[in-house]
Write an enzyme that holds these catalytic residues in place. Structure first.
Site, PDB file in Angstrom:
ATOM      1  N   HIS A 237       0.704  -1.281   0.105  1.00 51.54           N
ATOM      2  CA  HIS A 237       0.005  -0.099   0.101  1.00 51.54           C
ATOM      3  C   HIS A 237       0.581   1.197   0.048  1.00 51.54           C
ATOM      4  O   HIS A 237       0.629   2.399   0.703  1.00 51.54           O
ATOM      5  CB  HIS A 237      -0.756  -0.120   1.171  1.00 51.54           C
ATOM      6  CG  HIS A 237      -2.076  -1.080   1.238  1.00 51.54           C
ATOM      7  ND1 HIS A 237      -3.252  -0.900   0.547  1.00 51.54           N
ATOM      8  CD2 HIS A 237      -1.933  -2.427   1.663  1.00 51.54           C
ATOM      9  CE1 HIS A 237      -3.782  -2.036   0.901  1.00 51.54           C
ATOM     10  NE2 HIS A 237      -3.077  -2.824   1.422  1.00 51.54           N
ATOM     11  N   ASP A 300      -0.738  -5.438   6.019  1.00 52.80           N
ATOM     12  CA  ASP A 300      -1.637  -6.181   5.231  1.00 52.80           C
ATOM     13  C   ASP A 300      -1.695  -6.433   3.677  1.00 52.80           C
ATOM     14  O   ASP A 300      -0.820  -5.521   3.139  1.00 52.80           O
ATOM     15  CB  ASP A 300      -3.117  -5.719   5.628  1.00 52.80           C
ATOM     16  CG  ASP A 300      -3.461  -4.391   5.165  1.00 52.80           C
ATOM     17  OD1 ASP A 300      -2.334  -3.533   4.919  1.00 52.80           O
ATOM     18  OD2 ASP A 300      -4.437  -4.109   4.484  1.00 52.80           O
ATOM     19  N   GLU A 301      -2.115  -7.301   3.176  1.00 50.05           N
ATOM     20  CA  GLU A 301      -2.328  -7.497   1.774  1.00 50.05           C
ATOM     21  C   GLU A 301      -0.934  -7.440   0.889  1.00 50.05           C
ATOM     22  O   GLU A 301      -0.752  -6.631   0.008  1.00 50.05           O
ATOM     23  CB  GLU A 301      -3.245  -6.548   1.257  1.00 50.05           C
ATOM     24  CG  GLU A 301      -4.673  -6.645   1.840  1.00 50.05           C
ATOM     25  CD  GLU A 301      -5.636  -5.708   1.487  1.00 50.05           C
ATOM     26  OE1 GLU A 301      -6.780  -6.136   1.399  1.00 50.05           O
ATOM     27  OE2 GLU A 301      -5.475  -4.659   1.407  1.00 50.05           O
ATOM     28  N   ILE A 302       0.119  -8.373   1.330  1.00 46.87           N
ATOM     29  CA  ILE A 302       1.197  -8.237   0.567  1.00 46.87           C
ATOM     30  C   ILE A 302       1.466  -9.437  -0.264  1.00 46.87           C
ATOM     31  O   ILE A 302       1.477 -10.521   0.190  1.00 46.87           O
ATOM     32  CB  ILE A 302       2.457  -8.185   1.609  1.00 46.87           C
ATOM     33  CG1 ILE A 302       2.367  -7.309   2.641  1.00 46.87           C
ATOM     34  CG2 ILE A 302       3.799  -8.151   0.692  1.00 46.87           C
ATOM     35  CD1 ILE A 302       2.374  -5.818   2.024  1.00 46.87           C
ATOM     36  N   GLU A 333      -1.894 -10.273   9.344  1.00 45.61           N
ATOM     37  CA  GLU A 333      -0.734 -10.852   8.459  1.00 45.61           C
ATOM     38  C   GLU A 333       0.480 -10.956   9.327  1.00 45.61           C
ATOM     39  O   GLU A 333       1.486 -11.563   9.197  1.00 45.61           O
ATOM     40  CB  GLU A 333      -0.388 -10.076   7.132  1.00 45.61           C
ATOM     41  CG  GLU A 333      -1.556 -10.450   6.076  1.00 45.61           C
ATOM     42  CD  GLU A 333      -2.823  -9.563   6.230  1.00 45.61           C
ATOM     43  OE1 GLU A 333      -3.560  -9.498   4.976  1.00 45.61           O
ATOM     44  OE2 GLU A 333      -2.881  -8.703   7.074  1.00 45.61           O
TER      45      GLU A 333
END
Length: 489
Positions: A237, A300-302, A333
């Site tokens: 992000h 998050d969201e890697i 995560e």
């Protein structure tokens, strides 16, 4: 009187006497310490707006007549509850006594008192004779507000804080950075806001908070006993950061402005010389600007980073923040990375296996519950909702209310749960009305899940009590969703 209270208190006992009539001349009495006086000023303003005329504020003993008294009492509230926020209220015909061991408890008592003020048979506002003894179930009752995808002004954040205070929330988690923009000015990295604050989803003008803006929000929140937890979301992000500082990209060239909504494609690079210094600067600055105990490092969201590189980022940010005296919060995560005891893992994605969360708790982490299908308040109510997302499904009011935190994560000990935090992401939200339409009435549901004991909660009672909140929302000009699950007035 229970028909007006959200979240429902631990104990409410009706008295036998006449009600307290809230008429001109009512005096609000508080102690003479600086913090007590400040609270008295806030209470007089809040209650004055509620009843429609000013209340006289006195410090010290007070005197005779219709009196509302705020007092610090170490023994007030349920004896088996932590002293931090417990309180009690005793109302009779001529006095209302609000007592708590600490100021935070008095703030929560005032939120209850505001709801107890109702119109009597002759139209005069009154408070029924009653005894209330109350305390929260969880010490962390939060709302995560995304101010990146669409920027939220200082005044609108204040309005959200006011609403949170009315329902006894005590943490505002500000999601300050993402691919679409950078919303906090940091002294060591001015280009972050010079170059990366003027963008948002859809190509809007964006915006950012100066250091003075941020301090103003912290002070406004603190007066309501709400802690602001800021988030710098890394190592993914990060397009906004890479647009401002090209040395953070693999090519050395700044990326273009990003105004879309896809996630998981951007990330920092461990092997670049600029990366470690950047982490030290941004987390060091933010820690220095934040008086609260916690800073959120994202995580998050890697989707495009090897596990060892991801672990390096989390540990590096964690160590910077711990050295600055802060406790670390991160999305779920980060549970894959061994962290020091006292770190907070924020559980959001029920599609993922729970074992890493349970293992992190066993190693000393606390768990903050934000299940997307229950408390992500940017989810649509149903297919006809004009705004919102649906990746976690549709979330009607009962979905946000009718769940038990202690049963959410299989194998997680109840004592590992720090609290409950709702979230509202702003990909589809660009106006005040859209924001409140998605928040209300579900924010009230989350408030009760986080505050009230499970044996005090039931859907049948809540749907009646939340209907009683609608006139206040209308008076305040707040848009809300008239769920068909509730008989609204």
């Amino acid at each position: 009187m229970l028909s007006s209270l959200v979240p429902i208190p631990r104990e409410v006992v009706a008295g036998a006497g006449a009600p307290f009539r809230v008429v001109p001349g009512v005096r609000l009495v508080t102690g003479d310490g600086p913090a007590e006086i400040s609270l008295g000023v806030l209470a007089a303003d809040d209650l004055g707006r509620r009843v429609g005329f000013p209340l006289d504020l006195l410090m010290g003993p007070g005197g005779d007549g219709q009196t509302i008294r705020l007092s610090l009492d170490p023994d007030a509230g349920p004896a088996d509850a932590d002293a931090a926020e417990r309180y009690e209220i005793d109302a009779s015909a001529d006095r209302i006594e609000l007592a708590a061991p600490r100021l935070a408890g008095l703030v929560r008592a005032l939120a209850t008192l505001r709801q107890l003020v109702v119109a009597g048979p002759d139209g005069v506002l009154e408070v029924a004779a009653v005894h209330v003894a109350d305390a929260p179930r969880y010490p962390w009752r939060g709302l995560s507000l995304d101010v990146v995808r669409h920027f939220v002004s200082v005044e609108q954040v204040k309005a959200v804080l006011t609403l949170m205070s009315e329902y006894k929330f005590n943490v505002l988690h500000l999601h300050l950075t993402d691919d679409q923009g950078w919303r906090i000015a940091l002294p060591s990295r001015p280009r972050l806001t010079e170059r990366s604050a003027q963008s948002e989803v859809g190509g809007g003008p964006g915006g950012f908070y100066t250091a003075l803006d941020y301090a103003e929000l912290i002070a406004f929140a603190a007066a309501r006993e709400i802690t602001i937890v800021p988030e710098i979301d890394m190592p993914g992000h990060v397009f906004a950061a890479q647009h401002a500082y090209g040395e953070l990209t693999g090519s050395g060239t700044p990326v273009e402005v990003y105004a879309g909504t896809e996630v998981g494609f951007s990330h920092l690079h461990r092997d670049l010389p600029a990366t470690a210094a950047f982490l030290a600067d941004v987390f060091g600055d933010l820690a220095a600007m934040t008086p609260g105990d916690y800073v959120h490092l994202g995580g998050d969201e890697i989707a495009t980073m090897p596990p060892d590189e991801y672990a390096w980022f989390v540990r590096t940010a964690h160590d910077i923040l711990r050295a600055a005296g802060k406790r670390v919060v991160g999305w779920q995560e980060i549970a894959a990375v061994p962290l020091g005891p006292g770190s907070v893992v924020q559980y959001w994605d029920q599609r993922e296996p729970p074992e890493p969360i349970v293992a992190a708790a066993a190693a000393g982490a606390r768990v903050l519950l934000s299940p997307g299908a229950r408390v992500y308040l940017d989810m649509k109510y149903d297919a006809s909702s004009p705004v919102g997302l649906d990746w976690a499904g549709f979330t009607e009011l009962r979905d946000a209310y009718d769940w038990e935190p202690a049963e959410l994560v299989p194998g997680l000990p109840p004592e590992a749960i720090l609290g409950v935090e709702a979230a509202v992401w702003t990909e589809t939200i660009s106006t005040r009305d859209e924001l409140y339409y998605l928040l209300l009435p579900r924010l009230a549901a989350v408030a009760e899940v986080a505050w009230s004991l499970p044996e005090r909660r039931c859907w049948a009672g809540f749907r009646v009590r939340v209907a009683g909140q609608a006139p206040h929302w209308q008076d305040e000009g707040l848009a809300f969703y008239r769920s068909p699950q509730v008989d609204w007035p």
